[in-house]
Design an enzyme around this catalytic site. Structure first.
Site, mmCIF file in Angstrom:
data_model
loop_
_atom_site.group_PDB
_atom_site.id
_atom_site.type_symbol
_atom_site.label_atom_id
_atom_site.label_comp_id
_atom_site.label_asym_id
_atom_site.label_seq_id
_atom_site.Cartn_x
_atom_site.Cartn_y
_atom_site.Cartn_z
ATOM 1 N N THR A 17 0.723 -0.947 0.095
ATOM 2 C CA THR A 17 -0.104 -0.065 -0.061
ATOM 3 C C THR A 17 0.806 1.364 0.038
ATOM 4 O O THR A 17 0.240 2.241 -0.024
ATOM 5 C CB THR A 17 -0.947 0.226 1.294
ATOM 6 N N ARG A 19 3.487 4.175 -1.579
ATOM 7 C CA ARG A 19 3.601 4.842 -2.748
ATOM 8 C C ARG A 19 4.531 4.085 -3.779
ATOM 9 O O ARG A 19 4.171 3.760 -4.846
ATOM 10 C CB ARG A 19 3.873 6.266 -2.563
ATOM 11 N N LYS A 43 -4.077 -3.123 7.119
ATOM 12 C CA LYS A 43 -4.747 -2.654 5.625
ATOM 13 C C LYS A 43 -5.359 -3.845 5.215
ATOM 14 O O LYS A 43 -5.859 -3.835 3.957
ATOM 15 C CB LYS A 43 -3.589 -2.091 4.861
ATOM 16 N N THR A 97 14.720 -2.622 -0.061
ATOM 17 C CA THR A 97 14.859 -1.518 0.861
ATOM 18 C C THR A 97 16.253 -1.211 0.862
ATOM 19 O O THR A 97 17.177 -2.131 1.063
ATOM 20 C CB THR A 97 14.243 -2.031 2.211
ATOM 21 N N GLU A 98 16.718 0.125 1.209
ATOM 22 C CA GLU A 98 17.953 0.535 1.239
ATOM 23 C C GLU A 98 18.105 1.114 2.660
ATOM 24 O O GLU A 98 17.238 1.582 3.115
ATOM 25 C CB GLU A 98 18.528 1.244 0.217
ATOM 26 N N GLU A 214 31.669 -3.195 -9.104
ATOM 27 C CA GLU A 214 31.970 -1.834 -8.670
ATOM 28 C C GLU A 214 33.102 -2.002 -7.539
ATOM 29 O O GLU A 214 33.381 -3.144 -7.306
ATOM 30 C CB GLU A 214 30.796 -1.150 -8.058
ATOM 31 N N HIS A 256 27.129 3.713 -3.826
ATOM 32 C CA HIS A 256 26.555 2.445 -2.666
ATOM 33 C C HIS A 256 27.381 2.631 -1.722
ATOM 34 O O HIS A 256 28.555 2.871 -1.552
ATOM 35 C CB HIS A 256 26.625 1.158 -3.813
#
Length: 305
Positions: A17, A19, A43, A97-98, A214, A256
Site C-alpha cells: 500500500t 507509494r 490494511k 529496501t536500502e 564496482e 553505493h
C-alpha cells in the site's frame, strides 16, 4: 529456463500500500507478471490495483500459496518483514529496501541462511526473466522490453541501473537474457556473484554470463576462486567500474554503501586480475562487451528473439 523466477513463482508484495510499491506493482502487472497478494499490517481487506491485501504473510500464504516475497518497506520494518516471510516457509525474498540498519541486515541474512532462504538484496532493483515475462522489483521500470529480451545470456550487476544497461548491451550485440539480476549495492547482501554463477552453471539455457562490478567487497575475488575450482565453466565476461577510485583517499564511499576500498579489499585492479587469472574475459572499456559477446559468445549462442 531461467534461474530463481519462472511461471511457477507466486509473488506476495510486502508493503504493497506504499507509494513506491504501488508504482512498482503497476509496472509489474503491465509487464504481464501476476502478483497474487499484498501485505500491509492494518490494511487487510483493501485492494491495490485488484490485488487483495492482507494483514499478515500467513494469511496471504494460506489463501494463495505464495512462494516468493517482494519487500518494499521502510528500513526500520525490513527485518520484521523478512522474518515474517521466512516463518511462512517462503524460500525466495527480494529486499528492495536500502539503508537498513546494519545490525538488522546481519540478523535477516543470518536467519535466511539458517533456513535455506535465497535473499536478493537488500538495496536491489530486483530481477527479471523476459522469456516468462516475470519480474520482481523495479527492474526495467515501466517498459522492461526496451532492455530485456529473451535469450541465452545471464546478467549479474551490483548497480541497479547498470542491470538494465548491461542487458541492453546484450540486446545490442544481438542476444538476449535468461535472467538479469541486480544483486544490491550494500556491503551486506544475501546472494553474491559466486552464488549466482553456481545457479547459471546449472541452467541449461544460459550459455554465458556478463557481470558488472564496482569497487568494494571481495565478491569478484570469491567468484574467481569459484571459477578456478571448476564451479563455473561457461564463458564469463566481466567489467569492473571505478578504476579511478584507487587514486583517491582510502575509505571513500562511491555511490553505493558497499563501494568502498579498504587496504587491498575492493580494489578494481585486483578484482580484474583475479578474474582474468581465473579465465574470465575482463574488458577494459564497458563498450567492449559488445564485440566480446559477438566474437566469443556468438560462436555458441543463438541470437535472442
Amino acid at each position: 529456463m531461467a534461474i530463481l523466477i519462472n511461471q511457477d513463482t507466486r509473488i506476495v508484495v510486502q508493503g504493497i500500500t506504499g507509494r513506491e510499491a504501488a508504482m512498482v506493482v503497476g509496472h509489474t502487472l503491465d509487464y504481464g507478471t501476476k502478483i497474487f497478494a499484498g501485505v500491509t499490517p492494518g490494511k487487510g481487506g483493501q485492494f491495490v490495483q485488484g490485488i487483495p491485501v492482507y494483514d499478515t504473510v500467513a494469511e496471504a500464504f494460506q489463501k494463495h500459496q505464495v512462494n516468493a516475497s517482494l519487500i518494499i518497506v521502510p528500513p526500520g520494518f525490513a527485518l520484521d518483514a523478512v522474518l515474517e516471510s521466512i516463518q511462512q516457509g517462503i524460500k525466495l525474498i527480494v529486499v528492495t529496501t536500502e539503508n537498513i540498519p546494519q545490525q538488522d541486515a546481519v540478523k535477516l541474512l543470518h536467519a535466511a541462511r539458517k533456513e535455506g532462504v535465497t535473499i536478493i538484496g537488500p538495496n536491489t532493483v530486483g530481477m527479471i526473466n523476459p522469456k516468462d515475462r516475470i519480474k520482481m522489483g523495479s527492474v526495467g521500470g515501466d517498459r522492461p522490453e526496451r532492455c530485456f529480451v529473451p535469450g541465452n545470456v545471464g546478467v549479474i550487476s551490483r548497480s541497479g541501473g547498470m542491470t538494465a544497461e548491461t542487458s541492453w548491451m546484450v540486446k545490442r550485440a544481438g542476444f538476449g537474457v535468461t535472467t538479469s539480476i541486480g544483486i544490491g549495492g550494500d556491503s551486506l547482501i544475501g546472494t553474491t556473484i559466486k552464488d549466482l554463477l553456481a545457479l547459471f552453471e546449472k541452467d541449461e539455457e544460459t550459455e554465458a554470463v556478463v557481470t558488472f562490478s564496482e569497487p568494494g567487497t571481495s565478491f569478484e575475488e570469491e567468484a574467481a576462486a569459484f571459477i578456478q575450482a571448476g564451479g563455473f565453466t561457461k564463458p564469463l565476461i566481466s567489467f569492473v567500474a571505478g578504476k579511478f577510485t584507487e587514486g583517491l583517499p582510502e575509505g571513500t564511499v562511491f555511490g553505493h554503501a558497499g563501494a568502498m576500498i579498504s587496504g587491498d579489499t575492493g580494489r578494481p585492479s585486483l578484482k580484474m586480475k583475479a578474474l582474468r587469472e581465473a579465465g574470465a574475459i575482463v574488458v577494459e572499456e564497458y563498450d567492449d562487451i559488445l564485440e566480446v559477446l559477438k566474437k566469443i559468445v556468438g560462436k555458441k549462442v543463438g541470437k535472442g528473439q
